[in-house]
Motif scaffolding. Structure first.
Motif, PDB file in Angstrom:
ATOM      1  N   TRP A 102       1.012  -1.275   0.037  1.00  0.00           N
ATOM      2  CA  TRP A 102      -0.052   0.059  -0.008  1.00  0.00           C
ATOM      3  C   TRP A 102       0.956   1.136  -0.033  1.00  0.00           C
ATOM      4  CZ3 TRP A 102      -1.605   3.128   4.561  1.00  0.00           C
ATOM      5  CH2 TRP A 102      -2.742   4.050   4.285  1.00  0.00           C
ATOM      6  N   ILE A 103       0.675   2.111  -0.933  1.00  0.00           N
ATOM      7  CA  ILE A 103       1.273   3.415  -0.804  1.00  0.00           C
ATOM      8  C   ILE A 103      -0.097   4.421  -0.840  1.00  0.00           C
ATOM      9  CG2 ILE A 103       2.526   5.122  -2.188  1.00  0.00           C
ATOM     10  CD1 ILE A 103       3.859   3.040  -3.538  1.00  0.00           C
ATOM     11  N   PRO A 104      -0.131   5.114   0.329  1.00  0.00           N
ATOM     12  CA  PRO A 104      -1.233   6.198   0.569  1.00  0.00           C
ATOM     13  C   PRO A 104      -1.426   7.095  -0.759  1.00  0.00           C
ATOM     14  CG  PRO A 104       0.011   5.969   2.439  1.00  0.00           C
ATOM     15  CD  PRO A 104       1.035   5.531   1.500  1.00  0.00           C
ATOM     16  N   PRO A 105      -2.759   7.518  -0.875  1.00  0.00           N
ATOM     17  CA  PRO A 105      -3.107   8.342  -1.753  1.00  0.00           C
ATOM     18  C   PRO A 105      -2.701  10.013  -1.426  1.00  0.00           C
ATOM     19  CG  PRO A 105      -5.074   7.863  -1.193  1.00  0.00           C
ATOM     20  CD  PRO A 105      -3.918   6.693  -0.508  1.00  0.00           C
ATOM     21  N   PHE A 106      -2.547  10.023  -0.237  1.00  0.00           N
ATOM     22  CA  PHE A 106      -2.306  11.213   0.679  1.00  0.00           C
ATOM     23  C   PHE A 106      -1.019  11.228   1.534  1.00  0.00           C
ATOM     24  CE2 PHE A 106      -5.042   8.413   2.828  1.00  0.00           C
ATOM     25  CZ  PHE A 106      -4.235   7.889   3.847  1.00  0.00           C
ATOM     26  N   SER A 107      -0.468  12.369   1.823  1.00  0.00           N
ATOM     27  CA  SER A 107       0.432  12.691   2.727  1.00  0.00           C
ATOM     28  C   SER A 107       0.118  12.480   4.386  1.00  0.00           C
ATOM     29  CB  SER A 107       1.181  13.817   2.334  1.00  0.00           C
ATOM     30  OG  SER A 107       2.060  13.757   1.271  1.00  0.00           O
ATOM     31  N   LEU A 108       0.641  11.663   4.920  1.00  0.00           N
ATOM     32  CA  LEU A 108       0.369  11.848   6.556  1.00  0.00           C
ATOM     33  C   LEU A 108       1.467  12.848   7.230  1.00  0.00           C
ATOM     34  CD1 LEU A 108       0.360   7.930   7.077  1.00  0.00           C
ATOM     35  CD2 LEU A 108      -1.699   9.473   7.864  1.00  0.00           C
ATOM     36  N   GLN A 109       0.785  13.490   8.112  1.00  0.00           N
ATOM     37  CA  GLN A 109       1.490  14.481   8.862  1.00  0.00           C
ATOM     38  C   GLN A 109       1.893  13.873  10.341  1.00  0.00           C
ATOM     39  OE1 GLN A 109      -0.630  18.129   8.614  1.00  0.00           O
ATOM     40  NE2 GLN A 109       0.843  18.939   7.276  1.00  0.00           N
ATOM     41  N   THR A 110       0.715  13.313  10.886  1.00  0.00           N
ATOM     42  CA  THR A 110       0.832  12.725  12.239  1.00  0.00           C
ATOM     43  C   THR A 110       0.347  11.311  12.189  1.00  0.00           C
ATOM     44  OG1 THR A 110      -1.250  13.547  13.289  1.00  0.00           O
ATOM     45  CG2 THR A 110       0.773  14.837  13.315  1.00  0.00           C
ATOM     46  N   LEU A 111       0.951  10.217  12.579  1.00  0.00           N
ATOM     47  CA  LEU A 111       0.510   8.865  12.827  1.00  0.00           C
ATOM     48  C   LEU A 111       0.572   8.458  13.903  1.00  0.00           C
ATOM     49  CD1 LEU A 111      -0.973   6.631  11.250  1.00  0.00           C
ATOM     50  CD2 LEU A 111       1.393   5.786  10.506  1.00  0.00           C
ATOM     51  N   THR A 112      -0.345   8.126  14.736  1.00  0.00           N
ATOM     52  CA  THR A 112      -0.291   7.570  16.164  1.00  0.00           C
ATOM     53  C   THR A 112      -1.087   6.342  16.158  1.00  0.00           C
ATOM     54  OG1 THR A 112      -0.129   9.932  16.907  1.00  0.00           O
ATOM     55  CG2 THR A 112      -0.349   8.294  18.499  1.00  0.00           C
ATOM     56  N   LEU A 113      -0.594   5.062  16.533  1.00  0.00           N
ATOM     57  CA  LEU A 113      -0.810   3.781  16.429  1.00  0.00           C
ATOM     58  C   LEU A 113      -0.585   3.083  17.658  1.00  0.00           C
ATOM     59  CD1 LEU A 113      -0.808   2.933  12.685  1.00  0.00           C
ATOM     60  CD2 LEU A 113      -2.933   4.029  13.919  1.00  0.00           C
ATOM     61  N   SER A 114      -0.338   3.575  18.654  1.00  0.00           N
ATOM     62  CA  SER A 114       0.165   3.123  19.943  1.00  0.00           C
ATOM     63  C   SER A 114      -1.000   2.043  20.332  1.00  0.00           C
ATOM     64  CB  SER A 114       0.434   4.138  21.093  1.00  0.00           C
ATOM     65  OG  SER A 114       0.985   3.579  22.223  1.00  0.00           O
ATOM     66  N   SER A 115      -0.246   0.732  20.804  1.00  0.00           N
ATOM     67  CA  SER A 115      -1.166  -0.176  21.269  1.00  0.00           C
ATOM     68  C   SER A 115      -2.134  -0.634  20.385  1.00  0.00           C
ATOM     69  CB  SER A 115      -1.688   0.294  22.634  1.00  0.00           C
ATOM     70  OG  SER A 115      -2.293  -0.871  23.252  1.00  0.00           O
ATOM     71  N   CYS A 116      -1.869  -0.915  19.148  1.00  0.00           N
ATOM     72  CA  CYS A 116      -2.949  -1.329  18.218  1.00  0.00           C
ATOM     73  C   CYS A 116      -2.375  -2.947  17.720  1.00  0.00           C
ATOM     74  CB  CYS A 116      -2.748  -0.312  17.023  1.00  0.00           C
ATOM     75  SG  CYS A 116      -3.724   1.120  17.400  1.00  0.00           S
ATOM     76  N   ASN A 117      -1.765  -3.567  18.305  1.00  0.00           N
ATOM     77  CA  ASN A 117      -1.380  -4.871  17.846  1.00  0.00           C
ATOM     78  C   ASN A 117      -0.946  -5.206  16.405  1.00  0.00           C
ATOM     79  OD1 ASN A 117      -2.659  -6.390  20.230  1.00  0.00           O
ATOM     80  ND2 ASN A 117      -4.584  -5.328  19.855  1.00  0.00           N
ATOM     81  N   ILE A 118      -0.051  -4.120  15.959  1.00  0.00           N
ATOM     82  CA  ILE A 118       0.526  -4.231  14.866  1.00  0.00           C
ATOM     83  C   ILE A 118       1.857  -5.168  15.080  1.00  0.00           C
ATOM     84  CG2 ILE A 118       1.606  -2.868  12.964  1.00  0.00           C
ATOM     85  CD1 ILE A 118       0.638  -0.527  14.146  1.00  0.00           C
ATOM     86  N   GLU A 119       2.052  -6.252  14.034  1.00  0.00           N
ATOM     87  CA  GLU A 119       2.987  -7.194  14.168  1.00  0.00           C
ATOM     88  C   GLU A 119       4.001  -6.808  12.756  1.00  0.00           C
ATOM     89  OE1 GLU A 119       1.217 -10.880  14.480  1.00  0.00           O
ATOM     90  OE2 GLU A 119       0.497 -10.530  16.426  1.00  0.00           O
ATOM     91  N   GLY A 120       5.300  -7.358  12.813  1.00  0.00           N
ATOM     92  CA  GLY A 120       6.015  -7.447  11.626  1.00  0.00           C
ATOM     93  C   GLY A 120       6.895  -6.292  11.660  1.00  0.00           C
ATOM     94  N   ILE A 121       7.628  -5.898  10.429  1.00  0.00           N
ATOM     95  CA  ILE A 121       8.676  -4.931  10.462  1.00  0.00           C
ATOM     96  C   ILE A 121       7.973  -3.509  10.371  1.00  0.00           C
ATOM     97  CG2 ILE A 121      10.555  -6.562   9.353  1.00  0.00           C
ATOM     98  CD1 ILE A 121       9.694  -5.215   6.847  1.00  0.00           C
ATOM     99  N   LEU A 122       8.584  -2.482  10.328  1.00  0.00           N
ATOM    100  CA  LEU A 122       8.268  -1.122  10.343  1.00  0.00           C
ATOM    101  C   LEU A 122       7.480  -1.148   8.900  1.00  0.00           C
ATOM    102  CD1 LEU A 122       8.227   1.327  12.432  1.00  0.00           C
ATOM    103  CD2 LEU A 122       9.908   2.216  10.970  1.00  0.00           C
ATOM    104  N   PRO A 123       5.990  -0.704   8.792  1.00  0.00           N
ATOM    105  CA  PRO A 123       5.548  -0.759   7.576  1.00  0.00           C
ATOM    106  C   PRO A 123       6.120   0.201   6.345  1.00  0.00           C
ATOM    107  CG  PRO A 123       3.894  -0.325   9.378  1.00  0.00           C
ATOM    108  CD  PRO A 123       5.401  -0.446  10.139  1.00  0.00           C
ATOM    109  N   SER A 124       6.535  -0.155   5.393  1.00  0.00           N
ATOM    110  CA  SER A 124       7.442   0.169   4.229  1.00  0.00           C
ATOM    111  C   SER A 124       6.661   1.553   3.686  1.00  0.00           C
ATOM    112  CB  SER A 124       7.611  -0.739   3.191  1.00  0.00           C
ATOM    113  OG  SER A 124       6.607  -1.274   2.626  1.00  0.00           O
TER     114      SER A 124
END
Length: 374
Positions: A102-124
Motif C-alpha cells: 500500500w502507498i497512501p494517496p495522501f501525505s500523512l502528517q501525524t500517525l499515532t497507532l500506539s497499542s494497536c497490535n501491529i506485528e512485523g517490520i516497520l511498515p514500508s
C-alpha cells in the motif's frame, strides 16, 4: 451517539472528545461528505470502526484514541483526497493491518497507532511520507532493524517506537538534527552509543533505556545535546564514567543513568544542571562521596543514588532540596548518624537508608513526615 447525527449534511468538524459517550460509532457519519475532522477521542465507544469513516472524501483528521473500539481495521481503507491526513487510533482494542504494497494517496502528517497490535517490520509505506512529523508506533509487536530510510523523512520531529522488539544497532545514518523527541526505550537495541547517532541541537527528549547498549557514554554528549530536557540510558550495560560534559546540559530536568555498570565519581559540577527535578544514578559502581553541591539542585523531587559504593556522610546541604519526595541512598557505604534535618522534608514520600554503616538512634522527629510511605 445518535444515528441522527448523520443528518447534519453540512457539518465540517465533529468534536465530542473527552466525554463519557458510549455505544458504537454510527455508520450514518458516512453520509456527511463535507466532514473534514472527527474528534471522538477519550470516550467509552465500543464496537468496530465503521468502514464509511475511511471513505469520507475530504477528511484530514481522525482521532479515536482511548476508547474501547475493537476488531480488525486496515489502514488502506482510507481514500481521503485531502493533501494531508492526521490519524490517531491509539489505546483501543484494535488490530491494525497494513497491506505491504500500500502507498497512501495522501501525505500523512501525524500517525499515532500506539497499542494497536501491529506485528512485523516497520511498515514500508512510511518511507514515502515526506511530510510526516509525528510518528508513534509504541506498544506494538514490531521487530527487525530500525530502517535507514527514516533518514530520508526530512520533516520527522517526533519518533516513538518504544515497547516493541526492535533489534540491532541504533541507526547511525539517522539524521536527527531536526528531532525534538526520540523514544526507543524498551526494545532490544544493542551496540555502542556513538557520537554521530545522538548529535542534535534541538533534541528535548532522548530515551534509550531498557535496551542492550554497551560501551561508554560519549564524552561529547554535553556539547551535542545542549537543549535537552529528558535524558535516560537506564537499564543497559554501559560502563566507564559519567562524562564531565554532562554538566553543560543546563536545561536538563530528568537524568536517569541507573542500572548500568558506570564507575568513577559523580561529576563535580553536576549542580550546574540547576533545573533537575529527577536524578537517578542508582545501581551502578560509583565511588566517592555525595557532593555537597548537590544541595544546589533546589528543584529536585527525586534523588536516587542507591546501590553504589558511595561513602561519607549525607551532606547537610541536601536540606536545601525542600521539594524532595523520593530520597534513596540505600546500599552504599554511608556513615554517621541519621540526621535530624531529614524531618524537614514535608513532601517526602519514600526514604530509603538501608544497608549502609549508619549509627545512633532513629530520630523521633521522623514521625513528622506525614506523607512517608516507606
Amino acid at each position: 451517539m445518535p444515528f441522527s447525527v448523520g443528518h447534519l449534511s453540512s457539518l465540517i468538524y465533529l468534536d465530542l472528545s473527552h466525554n463519557k459517550i458510549d455505544g458504537q460509532i454510527p455508520s450514518s457519519l458516512g453520509n456527511i461528505s463535507s466532514l473534514r475532522g472527527i474528534y471522538l477521542d477519550d470516550n467509552q465507544l465500543n464496537g468496530t470502526i465503521p468502514t464509511c469513516l475511511a471513505l469520507l472524501p475530504h477528511v484530514d483528521m481522525v482521532n479515536l484514541h482511548s476508547n474501547n473500539l475493537q476488531g480488525n481495521f486496515s489502514l488502506d481503507s482510507f481514500i481521503s483526497t485531502s493533501n494531508y491526513l492526521q490519524l490517531d487510533l491509539s489505546y483501543n482494542k484494535l488490530t491494525i493491518q497494513v497491506d505491504p504494497n500500500w502507498i497512501p494517496p495522501f501525505s500523512l502528517q501525524t500517525l499515532t497507532l500506539s497499542s494497536c497490535n501491529i506485528e512485523g517490520i516497520l511498515p514500508s509505506f512510511l518511507s514515502t511520507q515526506y511530510q510526516l512529523f509525528h510518528l508513534d508506533l509504541s506498544q506494538n509487536s514490531l521487530w527487525g532493524n530500525i530502517p535507514s530510510w527514516l533518514h530520508d523523512l526530512p520533516s520527522l520531529e517526533y519518533l516513538n517506537l518504544s515497547y516493541n522488539n526492535f533489534q540491532g544497532r541504533f541507526p547511525f545514518t539517522l539524521n536527527i538534527s531536526s528531532f525534538i523527541i526520540i523514544d526507543l526505550h524498551k526494545n532490544q537495541l544493542d551496540g555502542c552509543l556513538s557520537v554521530p547517532s545522538i548529535a542534535s541541537p534541538h533534541l528535548k527528549v532522548f530515551d534509550l533505556s531498557e535496551n542492550e547498549f554497551t560501551g561508554v557514554i560519549p564524552v561529547q554528549i554535553g556539547r551535542l545535546l545542549r537543549d535537552i530536557d529528558f535524558l535516560s540510558f537506564s537499564k543497559n550495560d554501559l560502563s566507564g564514567g559519567i562524562p564531565s560534559s554532562i554538566v553543560l546540559l543546563q536545561n536538563l530536568q530528568v537524568l536517569d543513568l541507573s542500572k548500568n555498570r558506570l564507575s568513577g565519581k559523580i561529576p563535580l559540577r553536576l549542580s550546574n544542571c540547576s533545573y533537575l527535578t529527577r536524578l537517578n544514578l542508582g545501581k551502578n559502581n560509583l565511588i566517592g562521596q555525595i557532593l555537597a553541591q548537590i544541595g544546589m539542585l533546589r528543584y529536585l523531587v527525586t534523588l536516587q543514588l542507591n546501590g553504589n559504593m558511595l561513602k561519607g556522610n549525607l551532606p547537610s546541604s541536601l536540606q536545601n532540596c525542600s521539594n524532595l519526595q523520593i530520597l534513596d541512598v540505600g546500599d552504599n557505604l554511608l556513615v554517621g548518624n541519621i540526621v535530624l534535618w531529614l524531618s524537614k522534608f514535608s513532601e517526602l514520600m519514600i526514604l530509603i537508608l538501608r544497608s549502609n554503616k549508619l549509627q545512633g538512634h532513629i530520630p523521633n522527629r521522623l514521625s513528622n513526615l506525614s506523607k512517608l510511605h516507606c
